[in-house]
Design a protein around this motif. Structure first.
Motif, PDB file in Angstrom:
ATOM      1  N   LYS A   1      55.038  23.782 111.728  1.00 42.82           N
ATOM      2  CA  LYS A   1      55.300  24.735 110.648  1.00 42.82           C
ATOM      3  C   LYS A   1      54.960  24.135 109.290  1.00 42.82           C
ATOM      4  N   HIS A   2      55.098  22.800 109.177  1.00 45.06           N
ATOM      5  CA  HIS A   2      54.779  22.117 107.926  1.00 45.06           C
ATOM      6  C   HIS A   2      53.348  21.578 107.929  1.00 45.06           C
ATOM      7  N   GLU A   3      52.506  22.192 108.760  1.00 43.93           N
ATOM      8  CA  GLU A   3      51.060  21.965 108.767  1.00 43.93           C
ATOM      9  C   GLU A   3      50.665  20.582 109.258  1.00 43.93           C
ATOM     10  N   ILE A   4      51.495  19.988 110.115  1.00 36.91           N
ATOM     11  CA  ILE A   4      51.086  18.769 110.802  1.00 36.91           C
ATOM     12  C   ILE A   4      50.181  19.176 111.964  1.00 36.91           C
ATOM     13  N   LYS A   5      48.962  18.686 111.969  1.00 36.46           N
ATOM     14  CA  LYS A   5      47.963  19.147 112.936  1.00 36.46           C
ATOM     15  C   LYS A   5      47.854  18.254 114.170  1.00 36.46           C
ATOM     16  N   ILE A   6      48.322  17.000 114.073  1.00 38.43           N
ATOM     17  CA  ILE A   6      48.287  16.074 115.202  1.00 38.43           C
ATOM     18  C   ILE A   6      49.696  15.517 115.396  1.00 38.43           C
ATOM     19  N   ILE A   7      50.261  15.738 116.574  1.00 43.97           N
ATOM     20  CA  ILE A   7      51.621  15.289 116.869  1.00 43.97           C
ATOM     21  C   ILE A   7      51.576  14.423 118.118  1.00 43.97           C
ATOM     22  N   GLN A   8      52.077  13.198 117.993  1.00 44.41           N
ATOM     23  CA  GLN A   8      52.072  12.270 119.124  1.00 44.41           C
ATOM     24  C   GLN A   8      53.473  12.185 119.721  1.00 44.41           C
ATOM     25  N   ILE A   9      53.576  12.401 121.022  1.00 44.04           N
ATOM     26  CA  ILE A   9      54.843  12.324 121.747  1.00 44.04           C
ATOM     27  C   ILE A   9      54.751  11.119 122.670  1.00 44.04           C
ATOM     28  N   ASP A  10      55.339  10.010 122.246  1.00 43.64           N
ATOM     29  CA  ASP A  10      55.217   8.751 122.987  1.00 43.64           C
ATOM     30  C   ASP A  10      56.004   8.790 124.290  1.00 43.64           C
ATOM     31  N   GLU A  11      55.405   8.287 125.360  1.00 44.37           N
ATOM     32  CA  GLU A  11      56.135   8.158 126.629  1.00 44.37           C
ATOM     33  C   GLU A  11      55.832   6.809 127.297  1.00 44.37           C
ATOM     34  N   PRO A  12      56.103   5.689 126.629  1.00 47.45           N
ATOM     35  CA  PRO A  12      55.830   4.401 127.263  1.00 47.45           C
ATOM     36  C   PRO A  12      56.682   4.134 128.494  1.00 47.45           C
ATOM     37  N   ALA A  13      57.814   4.836 128.613  1.00 53.46           N
ATOM     38  CA  ALA A  13      58.736   4.570 129.728  1.00 53.46           C
ATOM     39  C   ALA A  13      58.609   5.576 130.862  1.00 53.46           C
ATOM     40  N   LEU A  14      57.544   6.350 130.881  1.00 53.88           N
ATOM     41  CA  LEU A  14      57.420   7.382 131.914  1.00 53.88           C
ATOM     42  C   LEU A  14      57.531   6.820 133.322  1.00 53.88           C
ATOM     43  N   ARG A  15      56.924   5.657 133.531  1.00 52.42           N
ATOM     44  CA  ARG A  15      56.861   5.110 134.889  1.00 52.42           C
ATOM     45  C   ARG A  15      58.162   4.421 135.327  1.00 52.42           C
ATOM     46  N   GLU A  16      59.046   4.137 134.388  1.00 56.35           N
ATOM     47  CA  GLU A  16      60.213   3.321 134.697  1.00 56.35           C
ATOM     48  C   GLU A  16      61.172   3.960 135.703  1.00 56.35           C
TER      49      GLU A  16
END
Length: 209
Positions: A40-55
């Protein structure tokens, strides 16, 4: 950049009176609100980190999907399910063996995944090609845990190795991970060499086309 739902769950002290799936889904809904606010605040690239997915993978490989990935992957998709097609979703994974869950990673439906590569001698690149991985990729081209500043030529050579196997338009070049372990001087010097290497590669690609 946001810490992902599974990583928040794995690195916290979650409730034990309800199922893991329900806790992670609640986290996903909270993150979804934040992602939509960023958009909504015009951020065009959003990174959702998941380094622990495999844990959280169960000990038995036969249980990986039925007891974990079959709900963890849709929960990740829930986080970014409301964004417009023009908002680019990135994720990041590092310092773990991901080659055996590439299908699950592809199913996250992110636009780009960045990952640690230089410390693993770029072995994951061949796995991505063999798997016919569909998501664009951001391999790390230098080790952020070392104070050594890589030269432009060194980074350029690594990028050339990558784009021999993956189309250049599907590649995003990164450091292996975040830079908090490095001083400002080390970080700026390394990033300047990385940018110079990328620009040189782009010129070569443009001339070739």
């Amino acid at each position: 950049m946001l810490t992902g739902l599974v990583t928040i769950f794995n690195w916290s002290f979650p409730r034990e009176d309800i199922e893991r799936k329900e806790v992670v889904t609640q986290i996903a809904l909270a993150l979804r609100d934040e992602v939509l606010d960023l958009e909504k605040h015009e951020i065009k690239i959003i990174q959702i980190d998941e380094p622990a997915l495999r844990e959280n993978l169960p000990l038995r490989k036969s249980d990986w999907f039925s007891q974990y990935l079959d709900w963890a992957v849709p929960a990740f998709r829930l986080v970014h399910s409301g964004v417009a097609p023009t908002t680019q979703i990135h994720t990041h994974m590092c310092y773990s063996e991901f080659s055996d869950i590439l299908q699950a990673i592809d199913d996250l439906d992110a636009d780009v995944i960045s990952f640690e590569a230089s410390r693993a001698d770029f072995t994951l690149i061949d796995d991505l090609v063999d798997h016919q991985f569909q998501t664009q990729v951001g391999p790390g081209v230098y080790d952020i845990h070392s104070p050594r500043v890589p030269s432009q030529n060194e980074i350029q050579g690594l990028i050339e190795q990558v784009i021999e196997k993956i189309p250049a338009e599907n590649v995003w070049i990164n450091p292996d991970c975040g830079l908090k372990t490095r001083s400002e001087a080390e970080s700026f010097a390394s990033l300047e060499n990385m940018i110079a290497a990328i620009q040189a590669i782009r010129e070569d690609v443009d001339e070739a086309s």
